[in-house]
Scaffold this motif. Structure first.
Motif, short mmCIF file in Angstrom:
data_model
loop_
_atom_site.label_atom_id
_atom_site.label_comp_id
_atom_site.label_asym_id
_atom_site.label_seq_id
_atom_site.Cartn_x
_atom_site.Cartn_y
_atom_site.Cartn_z
N GLN A 124 0.56 -1.04 -0.05
CA GLN A 124 -0.17 0.27 0.00
C GLN A 124 0.86 1.20 -0.09
O GLN A 124 2.03 1.20 0.37
CB GLN A 124 -0.90 0.00 1.08
N GLU A 125 0.05 2.39 -0.32
CA GLU A 125 1.07 3.73 -0.22
C GLU A 125 0.20 4.86 0.31
O GLU A 125 0.81 5.92 0.35
CB GLU A 125 1.38 4.08 -1.65
N LEU A 126 -0.91 4.58 1.02
CA LEU A 126 -1.67 5.48 1.56
C LEU A 126 -2.21 5.03 2.73
O LEU A 126 -2.71 3.83 2.82
CB LEU A 126 -2.96 5.90 0.54
N GLY A 127 -2.29 5.36 3.87
CA GLY A 127 -2.74 5.11 5.39
C GLY A 127 -3.05 6.40 6.10
O GLY A 127 -3.02 7.57 5.40
N ARG A 128 -3.65 6.07 7.37
CA ARG A 128 -4.11 6.98 8.24
C ARG A 128 -3.14 7.04 9.38
O ARG A 128 -2.72 6.19 9.88
CB ARG A 128 -5.48 6.72 8.56
N LEU A 129 -2.68 8.29 9.65
CA LEU A 129 -1.82 8.73 10.92
C LEU A 129 -2.41 9.41 11.93
O LEU A 129 -3.15 10.42 11.72
CB LEU A 129 -0.53 9.46 10.29
N ALA A 130 -2.45 8.88 13.24
CA ALA A 130 -2.95 9.50 14.32
C ALA A 130 -2.10 10.01 15.18
O ALA A 130 -0.87 9.29 15.37
CB ALA A 130 -3.84 8.45 15.05
N PHE A 131 -2.20 11.31 15.60
CA PHE A 131 -1.20 11.86 16.43
C PHE A 131 -1.88 12.96 17.45
O PHE A 131 -3.16 13.25 17.14
CB PHE A 131 -0.08 12.59 15.53
N HIS A 132 -1.39 13.23 18.52
CA HIS A 132 -1.83 14.21 19.42
C HIS A 132 -1.53 15.57 19.02
O HIS A 132 -0.10 15.99 18.57
CB HIS A 132 -1.32 14.07 20.69
N ASP A 171 -4.45 18.95 23.14
CA ASP A 171 -5.49 18.32 23.70
C ASP A 171 -6.44 17.38 22.90
O ASP A 171 -7.53 16.82 23.18
CB ASP A 171 -6.36 18.92 24.85
N GLU A 172 -5.98 17.26 21.87
CA GLU A 172 -6.90 16.69 20.74
C GLU A 172 -6.00 15.43 20.03
O GLU A 172 -4.80 15.63 19.80
CB GLU A 172 -7.21 17.74 19.56
N VAL A 173 -6.92 14.36 19.35
CA VAL A 173 -6.13 13.45 18.79
C VAL A 173 -6.79 13.89 17.19
O VAL A 173 -7.84 13.94 16.90
CB VAL A 173 -6.78 12.10 18.88
N HIS A 174 -5.61 13.87 16.25
CA HIS A 174 -5.88 14.19 14.82
C HIS A 174 -5.62 12.92 14.09
O HIS A 174 -4.89 11.89 14.37
CB HIS A 174 -4.96 15.22 14.48
N LEU A 175 -6.47 12.61 13.00
CA LEU A 175 -6.27 11.57 12.20
C LEU A 175 -6.11 12.14 10.85
O LEU A 175 -7.19 12.82 10.26
CB LEU A 175 -7.33 10.76 12.25
N VAL A 176 -4.98 11.73 9.89
CA VAL A 176 -4.91 12.36 8.60
C VAL A 176 -4.35 11.37 7.61
O VAL A 176 -3.59 10.37 7.98
CB VAL A 176 -3.86 13.48 8.53
N PRO A 177 -5.02 11.39 6.33
CA PRO A 177 -4.43 10.65 5.45
C PRO A 177 -3.10 11.03 5.04
O PRO A 177 -2.62 12.11 4.82
CB PRO A 177 -5.39 10.55 4.37
N VAL A 178 -1.90 9.98 4.84
CA VAL A 178 -0.73 10.22 4.50
C VAL A 178 -0.25 9.16 3.37
O VAL A 178 -0.73 7.89 3.47
CB VAL A 178 0.03 10.32 5.54
N ASN A 179 0.53 9.53 2.29
CA ASN A 179 1.31 9.02 1.66
C ASN A 179 2.55 8.34 2.39
O ASN A 179 2.92 9.08 3.12
CB ASN A 179 1.66 9.65 0.46
N TYR A 180 2.93 7.20 2.20
CA TYR A 180 3.92 6.54 3.02
C TYR A 180 4.81 5.67 2.07
O TYR A 180 4.33 5.11 1.17
CB TYR A 180 3.61 6.05 4.27
N ALA A 181 5.99 5.27 2.79
CA ALA A 181 6.70 3.97 2.14
C ALA A 181 7.40 3.34 3.38
O ALA A 181 7.56 3.98 4.48
CB ALA A 181 7.69 4.25 1.12
N VAL A 182 7.81 2.09 3.28
CA VAL A 182 8.56 1.51 4.05
C VAL A 182 10.12 1.50 3.72
O VAL A 182 10.41 1.13 2.61
CB VAL A 182 7.89 -0.18 4.25
N ASP A 183 11.15 2.01 4.56
CA ASP A 183 12.40 1.68 4.41
C ASP A 183 12.87 0.54 4.50
O ASP A 183 12.48 -0.27 5.22
CB ASP A 183 13.05 2.98 5.03
#
Length: 145
Positions: free
Chosen positions: A22-30, A33-45
């Motif tokens: 895959q090349e598109l996933g969802r990243l959750a971060f703080h 005081d909020e949790v955000h969830l964003v779609p990101v392009n990624y790769a595995v090194d």
């Protein structure tokens, strides 16, 4: 009665296989005081880290303020779904490490400058495979041409 289990755990290798495919996933971060969830392009090194590019903004700020993240990727077909969830720590890459990312299949889907390279060091990795039972699929209408 069937002998199959509708939900099974993926092996570690099967999880990494899906992440490589895959090349598109969802990243959750703080962020504050909020949790955000964003779609990101990624790769595995080659070190089995997830790498992504980002620009100045809320994602980079959140990763800088709190390195703990979660990441999720899915694959869904008509009869099977697979999902992998990662928990880890994000940090910015610099120099040769950041330059090496140019050799990976990491290409943004949306135009824009994303000059900051971030790696996610994987602390936990889990995945599941789901055998889907969706008898309503035949009710889907073909989209107009």
């Amino acid at each position: 009665m069937t002998d199959h289990t509708p939900v099974t755990e993926l092996t570690t290798e099967a999880c990494w296989e899906l992440l490589h495919e895959q090349e598109l996933g969802r990243l959750a971060f703080h962020l504050a005081d909020e949790v955000h969830l964003v779609p990101v392009n990624y790769a595995v090194d080659h070190d089995r880290r997830l790498v992504l590019r980002t620009a100045e903004g809320s994602t980079l700020l959140g990763l800088t303020m709190d390195a703990d993240v979660a990441f999720e990727v899915d694959e869904v077909t008509d009869d099977v779904a697979r999902s992998v969830v990662i928990r880890g720590r994000a940090h910015e890459l610099h120099g040769a490490e950041a330059d090496a990312v140019d050799q990976l299949p990491l290409r943004p889907w949306v135009d824009g400058v994303r000059s900051t390279v971030v790696a996610i060091e994987v602390d936990e990795l889990s995945g599941r495979r789901f055998v889907l039972h969706r008898p309503w699929l035949h009710l889907r209408q073909n989209p107009p041409v």
